[in-house]
Design a protein around this motif. Structure first.
Motif, PDB file in Angstrom:
ATOM      1  N   GLN A 195       3.307   1.178   5.740  1.00 36.18           N
ATOM      2  CA  GLN A 195       2.291   1.959   4.680  1.00 36.18           C
ATOM      3  C   GLN A 195       1.863   3.144   5.295  1.00 36.18           C
ATOM      4  OE1 GLN A 195       1.831   1.012   1.555  1.00 36.18           O
ATOM      5  NE2 GLN A 195       3.159  -0.701   1.726  1.00 36.18           N
ATOM      6  N   HIS A 196       1.801   3.204   6.543  1.00 35.45           N
ATOM      7  CA  HIS A 196       1.514   4.755   7.270  1.00 35.45           C
ATOM      8  C   HIS A 196       2.534   5.727   7.073  1.00 35.45           C
ATOM      9  CE1 HIS A 196      -2.487   4.008   8.737  1.00 35.45           C
ATOM     10  NE2 HIS A 196      -2.034   2.940   9.450  1.00 35.45           N
ATOM     11  N   LYS A 219       2.723   6.632   3.211  1.00 37.88           N
ATOM     12  CA  LYS A 219       1.710   7.619   2.709  1.00 37.88           C
ATOM     13  C   LYS A 219       1.958   8.947   3.245  1.00 37.88           C
ATOM     14  CE  LYS A 219      -1.962   6.965   5.927  1.00 37.88           C
ATOM     15  NZ  LYS A 219      -2.382   8.390   6.100  1.00 37.88           N
ATOM     16  N   THR A 231       3.650   4.229  -2.721  1.00 35.01           N
ATOM     17  CA  THR A 231       2.377   3.353  -2.193  1.00 35.01           C
ATOM     18  C   THR A 231       0.958   3.953  -2.755  1.00 35.01           C
ATOM     19  OG1 THR A 231       1.472   3.098  -0.041  1.00 35.01           O
ATOM     20  CG2 THR A 231       2.213   5.235  -0.412  1.00 35.01           C
ATOM     21  N   CYS A 258      -1.478   3.739  -0.826  1.00 34.60           N
ATOM     22  CA  CYS A 258      -2.336   4.130   0.224  1.00 34.60           C
ATOM     23  C   CYS A 258      -2.409   5.694   0.466  1.00 34.60           C
ATOM     24  CB  CYS A 258      -1.749   3.689   1.489  1.00 34.60           C
ATOM     25  SG  CYS A 258      -2.064   2.121   1.772  1.00 34.60           S
ATOM     26  N   ASN A 259      -3.512   6.118   0.615  1.00 34.39           N
ATOM     27  CA  ASN A 259      -3.819   7.741   0.781  1.00 34.39           C
ATOM     28  C   ASN A 259      -4.896   7.769   1.769  1.00 34.39           C
ATOM     29  OD1 ASN A 259      -6.150   7.212  -0.904  1.00 34.39           O
ATOM     30  ND2 ASN A 259      -4.703   7.281  -2.583  1.00 34.39           N
ATOM     31  N   THR A 279      -7.771   5.265   0.315  1.00 30.72           N
ATOM     32  CA  THR A 279      -7.327   3.867   0.259  1.00 30.72           C
ATOM     33  C   THR A 279      -6.221   3.705   1.495  1.00 30.72           C
ATOM     34  OG1 THR A 279      -7.603   3.759  -2.032  1.00 30.72           O
ATOM     35  CG2 THR A 279      -6.384   1.952  -0.771  1.00 30.72           C
ATOM     36  N   THR A 280      -6.835   3.518   2.693  1.00 29.50           N
ATOM     37  CA  THR A 280      -5.964   3.452   3.790  1.00 29.50           C
ATOM     38  C   THR A 280      -5.442   2.120   4.152  1.00 29.50           C
ATOM     39  OG1 THR A 280      -7.804   2.246   5.225  1.00 29.50           O
ATOM     40  CG2 THR A 280      -7.732   4.950   5.099  1.00 29.50           C
ATOM     41  N   PRO A 281      -4.257   2.218   4.878  1.00 27.17           N
ATOM     42  CA  PRO A 281      -3.395   0.881   5.010  1.00 27.17           C
ATOM     43  C   PRO A 281      -4.631  -0.330   5.309  1.00 27.17           C
ATOM     44  CG  PRO A 281      -2.143   2.689   5.785  1.00 27.17           C
ATOM     45  CD  PRO A 281      -3.462   3.232   5.263  1.00 27.17           C
ATOM     46  N   ASN A 299      -7.744  -0.586   4.525  1.00 31.01           N
ATOM     47  CA  ASN A 299      -8.424  -1.136   3.407  1.00 31.01           C
ATOM     48  C   ASN A 299      -7.593  -1.965   2.772  1.00 31.01           C
ATOM     49  OD1 ASN A 299      -9.273   2.354   2.945  1.00 31.01           O
ATOM     50  ND2 ASN A 299     -10.635   0.727   3.876  1.00 31.01           N
ATOM     51  N   PHE A 300      -6.224  -1.753   2.557  1.00 30.63           N
ATOM     52  CA  PHE A 300      -5.353  -2.474   1.651  1.00 30.63           C
ATOM     53  C   PHE A 300      -5.033  -3.923   2.548  1.00 30.63           C
ATOM     54  CE2 PHE A 300      -0.738  -3.997   1.205  1.00 30.63           C
ATOM     55  CZ  PHE A 300      -0.925  -4.485  -0.117  1.00 30.63           C
TER      56      PHE A 300
END
Length: 223
Positions: A191-192, A195, A202, A204-205, A208-210, A212-213
């Motif tokens: 996910q990093h 993003k 994704t 994630c940003n 909304t970080t990995p 958080n998810f």
């Protein structure tokens, strides 16, 4: 915490290297500049010849420390996960609430590294970028089973099993904690990557970080 991290010695399997790079200035220079060079050109394009040119040393001198660039990557990934394990143990040791302990562990293992702890020859921020992009290349090989038997991935697996124990502490009845945790650790790296490079596939940003998810996913899954 910062001073402890500066003085930390990561115990990496001696089978990964020929000569411990931590024991000489040249060895430390090899580690420092290999991180910079891999970040600049990617692991596939990285060679000991290019590294030798960068540090002003013969290619043969690098082979006195590592028999191949694959072993060098194993060293870097082992060092990274060793650092993560230390942070994980240090940050969760005093937390008695199982859920809060798990949340802290998930934060430590899924967050992006944005601050370098001033290790003289290892830039953790750059190394984190390498792990996100290149870590899978350390084990997606024909030799993985033999290298696993040799203990090359012990630190990484130990981190996962530490968090597995935390999941079980929250919910002893949850049936697949190992699959869940290993998916989270690998998924966070992916996910990093998404993003940064594939933003359209994704959620994630920066907001909304990995972390958080995956924290939300794990807590809902095991509740």
């Amino acid at each position: 915490m910062k001073n402890l991290l500066e003085d930390l010695k990561i115990n990496i399997s001696s089978k990964i290297f020929i000569k411990d790079p931590e024991t000489s200035e040249l060895g430390k220079k090899i580690i420092e500049n290999s991180i910079i060079l891999i970040d600049e050109i990617g692991f596939d394009n990285f060679t000991f010849k290019k590294l030798g040119q960068k540090i002003g040393s013969n290619e043969s001198s690098i082979y006195r420390y590592f028999e191949s660039k694959h072993k060098l990557l194993l060293y870097l990934t082992s060092w990274y996960w060793g650092r993560v394990e230390f942070k994980l143990v240090f940050a969760t040791n005093g937390i008695s609430n199982p859920k809060k302990k798990l949340e802290k562990a998930l934060q430590i293992t899924t967050e992006e590294v944005t601050i370098d702890n001033n290790n003289p020859h290892i830039n953790e921020v750059i190394l984190n970028k390498i792990i996100i992009c290149e870590f899978s290349k350390s084990y997606l090989t024909k030799e993985v089973d033999e290298e696993n038997k040799e203990g090359y991935f012990l630190i990484y697996k130990r981190i996962i099993n530490r968090i597995v124990e935390m999941v079980i502490a929250v919910n002893p009845e949850y049936p697949t904690p190992r699959s869940l945790v290993s998916t989270v650790i690998e998924g966070a790296l992916h996910q990093h990557f998404l993003k940064t490079h594939f933003k359209t596939i994704t959620d994630c940003n920066d907001k909304t970080t990995p972390t958080n998810f995956f924290t939300s996913l794990v807590l809902k899954q095991i509740s």
